[in-house]
Write an enzyme that holds these catalytic residues in place. Sequence first.
Site, PDB file in Angstrom:
ATOM      1  N   PRO A 250     -44.933 -21.217  10.041  1.00 38.96           N
ATOM      2  CA  PRO A 250     -43.780 -21.481  10.910  1.00 38.96           C
ATOM      3  C   PRO A 250     -43.184 -20.198  11.501  1.00 38.96           C
ATOM      4  CG  PRO A 250     -43.041 -21.358   8.648  1.00 38.96           C
ATOM      5  CD  PRO A 250     -44.502 -21.004   8.632  1.00 38.96           C
TER       6      PRO A 250
ATOM      7  N   LYS B  88     -53.228 -19.737  11.562  1.00 47.85           N
ATOM      8  CA  LYS B  88     -52.642 -19.989  12.879  1.00 47.85           C
ATOM      9  C   LYS B  88     -51.128 -19.803  12.762  1.00 47.85           C
ATOM     10  CE  LYS B  88     -50.587 -23.296  14.830  1.00 47.85           C
ATOM     11  NZ  LYS B  88     -49.616 -22.562  15.650  1.00 47.85           N
ATOM     12  N   PRO B  89     -50.597 -18.716  13.330  1.00 49.41           N
ATOM     13  CA  PRO B  89     -49.146 -18.541  13.297  1.00 49.41           C
ATOM     14  C   PRO B  89     -48.461 -19.452  14.311  1.00 49.41           C
ATOM     15  CG  PRO B  89     -50.184 -16.717  14.480  1.00 49.41           C
ATOM     16  CD  PRO B  89     -51.302 -17.615  14.019  1.00 49.41           C
TER      17      PRO B  89
ATOM     18  N   GLU C   1     -46.538 -20.565  17.580  1.00 49.50           N
ATOM     19  CA  GLU C   1     -46.686 -20.052  18.960  1.00 49.50           C
ATOM     20  C   GLU C   1     -45.532 -19.140  19.348  1.00 49.50           C
ATOM     21  OE1 GLU C   1     -49.262 -21.533  22.242  1.00 49.50           O
ATOM     22  OE2 GLU C   1     -47.741 -23.094  22.037  1.00 49.50           O
TER      23      GLU C   1
ATOM     24  N   GLU D  22     -45.703 -27.197   2.512  1.00 46.54           N
ATOM     25  CA  GLU D  22     -44.344 -26.694   2.232  1.00 46.54           C
ATOM     26  C   GLU D  22     -43.496 -27.094   3.426  1.00 46.54           C
ATOM     27  OE1 GLU D  22     -43.350 -25.423  -0.439  1.00 46.54           O
ATOM     28  OE2 GLU D  22     -45.135 -24.644  -1.423  1.00 46.54           O
TER      29      GLU D  22
ATOM     30  N   CYS E 233     -35.555 -22.941   4.850  1.00 45.06           N
ATOM     31  CA  CYS E 233     -35.781 -24.280   4.274  1.00 45.06           C
ATOM     32  C   CYS E 233     -35.007 -24.512   2.986  1.00 45.06           C
ATOM     33  CB  CYS E 233     -37.273 -24.477   4.054  1.00 45.06           C
ATOM     34  SG  CYS E 233     -38.004 -23.059   3.247  1.00 45.06           S
TER      35      CYS E 233
ATOM     36  N   GLU F 177     -32.175 -32.091   8.582  1.00 45.22           N
ATOM     37  CA  GLU F 177     -32.251 -30.638   8.559  1.00 45.22           C
ATOM     38  C   GLU F 177     -31.693 -30.105   9.885  1.00 45.22           C
ATOM     39  OE1 GLU F 177     -36.296 -29.195   8.423  1.00 45.22           O
ATOM     40  OE2 GLU F 177     -35.782 -27.744   6.887  1.00 45.22           O
TER      41      GLU F 177
HETATM   42  P1  NAD Z   1     -43.213 -26.782  12.911  1.00 44.86           P
HETATM   43  O1  NAD Z   1     -43.604 -27.920  12.061  1.00 44.86           O
HETATM   44  O2  NAD Z   1     -42.777 -27.049  14.286  1.00 44.86           O
HETATM   45  O3  NAD Z   1     -44.406 -25.751  13.032  1.00 44.86           O
HETATM   46  C1  NAD Z   1     -45.014 -25.182  11.871  1.00 44.86           C
HETATM   47  C2  NAD Z   1     -46.451 -24.857  12.232  1.00 44.86           C
HETATM   48  O4  NAD Z   1     -47.160 -26.099  12.360  1.00 44.86           O
HETATM   49  C3  NAD Z   1     -46.599 -24.134  13.566  1.00 44.86           C
HETATM   50  O5  NAD Z   1     -47.607 -23.166  13.466  1.00 44.86           O
HETATM   51  C4  NAD Z   1     -47.014 -25.256  14.510  1.00 44.86           C
HETATM   52  O6  NAD Z   1     -47.735 -24.799  15.615  1.00 44.86           O
HETATM   53  C5  NAD Z   1     -47.862 -26.112  13.588  1.00 44.86           C
HETATM   54  N1  NAD Z   1     -48.006 -27.503  14.010  1.00 44.86           N
HETATM   55  C6  NAD Z   1     -47.158 -28.245  14.745  1.00 44.86           C
HETATM   56  N2  NAD Z   1     -47.678 -29.476  14.954  1.00 44.86           N
HETATM   57  C7  NAD Z   1     -48.881 -29.501  14.334  1.00 44.86           C
HETATM   58  C8  NAD Z   1     -49.898 -30.488  14.205  1.00 44.86           C
HETATM   59  N3  NAD Z   1     -49.779 -31.684  14.765  1.00 44.86           N
HETATM   60  N4  NAD Z   1     -50.990 -30.188  13.492  1.00 44.86           N
HETATM   61  C9  NAD Z   1     -51.125 -28.975  12.916  1.00 44.86           C
HETATM   62  N5  NAD Z   1     -50.205 -27.984  13.028  1.00 44.86           N
HETATM   63  C10 NAD Z   1     -49.085 -28.259  13.719  1.00 44.86           C
HETATM   64  O7  NAD Z   1     -42.124 -25.982  12.069  1.00 44.86           O
HETATM   65  P2  NAD Z   1     -41.293 -24.738  12.571  1.00 44.86           P
HETATM   66  O8  NAD Z   1     -40.288 -25.295  13.516  1.00 44.86           O
HETATM   67  O9  NAD Z   1     -42.177 -23.624  12.980  1.00 44.86           O
HETATM   68  O10 NAD Z   1     -40.599 -24.274  11.214  1.00 44.86           O
HETATM   69  C11 NAD Z   1     -39.466 -24.871  10.731  1.00 44.86           C
HETATM   70  C12 NAD Z   1     -39.790 -25.906   9.666  1.00 44.86           C
HETATM   71  O11 NAD Z   1     -40.531 -25.279   8.619  1.00 44.86           O
HETATM   72  C13 NAD Z   1     -38.555 -26.456   9.011  1.00 44.86           C
HETATM   73  O12 NAD Z   1     -38.682 -27.842   8.804  1.00 44.86           O
HETATM   74  C14 NAD Z   1     -38.513 -25.720   7.670  1.00 44.86           C
HETATM   75  O13 NAD Z   1     -37.791 -26.388   6.674  1.00 44.86           O
HETATM   76  C15 NAD Z   1     -39.946 -25.601   7.360  1.00 44.86           C
HETATM   77  N6  NAD Z   1     -40.179 -24.502   6.400  1.00 44.86           N
HETATM   78  C16 NAD Z   1     -40.457 -24.806   5.102  1.00 44.86           C
HETATM   79  C17 NAD Z   1     -40.654 -23.803   4.172  1.00 44.86           C
HETATM   80  C18 NAD Z   1     -40.952 -24.120   2.733  1.00 44.86           C
HETATM   81  O14 NAD Z   1     -41.264 -23.195   1.985  1.00 44.86           O
HETATM   82  N7  NAD Z   1     -40.900 -25.359   2.306  1.00 44.86           N
HETATM   83  C19 NAD Z   1     -40.574 -22.470   4.569  1.00 44.86           C
HETATM   84  C20 NAD Z   1     -40.293 -22.182   5.900  1.00 44.86           C
HETATM   85  C21 NAD Z   1     -40.097 -23.212   6.812  1.00 44.86           C
END
Ligand code: NAD
Length: 499
Positions: free
Chosen positions: A170, A195-196, A198, A269, A303, A401
Amino acid sequence: MALVNAQDREVLRGPVQDDTRLLPPTDLFINGQWQSSHGSEQAVVIDPGTEQEICTVPRGDAADVDRAVAAAKEAARSWGALVPRERAQILLRLAQRLEDHAAELAALESWNTGKPPAVAADDVASAVDSFRFMAGAARSTTTVASGQYAEGHLSLILREPLGVVGAVTPWNYPLLMGVWKIAPILAAGNTMVIKPSESTPLSTLKFAELTADLLPAGVFNVVTGRGSVIGQRLAEHPDVAMVALTGSVGSGSAVARAAAGSVKRVHLELGGKAPVVILPDADLAAAAAALRTAGYWNAGQECGAACRVLVHASVAEEFTSLLVNEVSSMVVGEPGAGSEVEIGPMISRQHYDRVLEHLQRAAADGARVAVGGGALDGPGYFIAPTVLADVPQGAACTQEEIFGPVVTVETFEEESEAMERANEVPFGLAASVWTRDTARSHRLASALDAGTVWVNSHLVLATEMPWGGFKGSGYGRDLSAYALDDYSRTKHVMHNQQA
Ligand code: NAD
């Protein structure tokens, strides 16, 4: 979205961080080399403190993932065959390399995310510690003792790498969430493709640049691009043994669905909505001071943030006023404004709009803005650190959230009611309980449905201890020897000793 100017809180501005010498190569990192994507699409990377473009990064495609997975698969045999001491030595060198470049990495992370210098420095230090811990943990794994469990038969348990692991990360802690995966995945003898996000690919690409000479080609690969393309392909690729994602619940379930086709392991996570249960005998000043950090660290884009206070009605007024005092003096600003900055911007325009929508909805639901409550003057996606008080039970702001600098305060009368309401959300990542009564603290820590429960503390992490959720917050553990377990498999070998 119309801006609500929350108050006369100033956004401290500093010299804009735009030292292009910090930037890594903006290509894909496959098989130890920088390679172009098959496609020509590019994603723009923005500085959220100034809204200025930093650079562009390729939007990879499925064929890029296939190339990276093939390289990782090729490298898996020799990397997995190293004895733990050899892999540990390399991990220690990775830690040292990150530490030697800590200032550079922190500056780049702050530029890409807007996070304050103190947060970025902590991210890098924690990343270094993760590598050092995993280097040691890989050399001291344990299993059930070898021996005869069936008559005449000797049982041994082997711990093996899984093969190629896909990791999806994320934007809130781009380097740290990456390293929470990279360190145990590599320590356990796997190779990987990451994959980080975007919005924040730069520190992961920088990691590839800084460590290219330390890791054999193909062990660590980076493919940038959309989650729905790159993440999806990693999840469904037949040669990927496991996919690990840190992100939102929606992305987690998309990955789990895609992984189901090839029955691969999944490590998730996901989001959180951590309750903070404050009993009448708690040290209220200590709780309010702790929430200044735990509720607002990384501008609440965290999170495990202490974002949902459930305080006993008899002390609610006193606690709220202590918390408002803490939050009123928080320093908001760009990272360049200096080390006293505590709150940076939201990561993107889209996320900033989402947080403001949450605030408007909370007001419509009857919450009272005790401090903050809206956006601050731009440029940059700054939102005032906010306390919402008198929040009605069940309001959306207590269940969903928000992922911004917003703490809600609700009251309760009975301990049992506090537990029921703390556990009513679909998340189960973290929680805290504040009381001076030891017996009560043990009882409530057991009753809280969360992967981490703090007593008289919140958001203090230790690399040796597992981090991960229950319920909608996912499954699998980061940090600790449990992460190493998650990224390896056990094989039982039984010898007939009478043959
Ligand atoms: P996001 O779900 O939008 O994106 C996370 C990653 O998933 C990105 O790299 C994104 O490109 C990818 N992704 C998105 N759709 C996908 C799909 N259909 N298939 C595969 N990959 C996909 O999350 P974000 O907005 O980057 O981060 C915030 C979220 O992350 C919050 O919900 C936060 O609580 C959670 N988070 C959890 C933890 C933990 O340890 N539990 C830690 C950090 C962040």
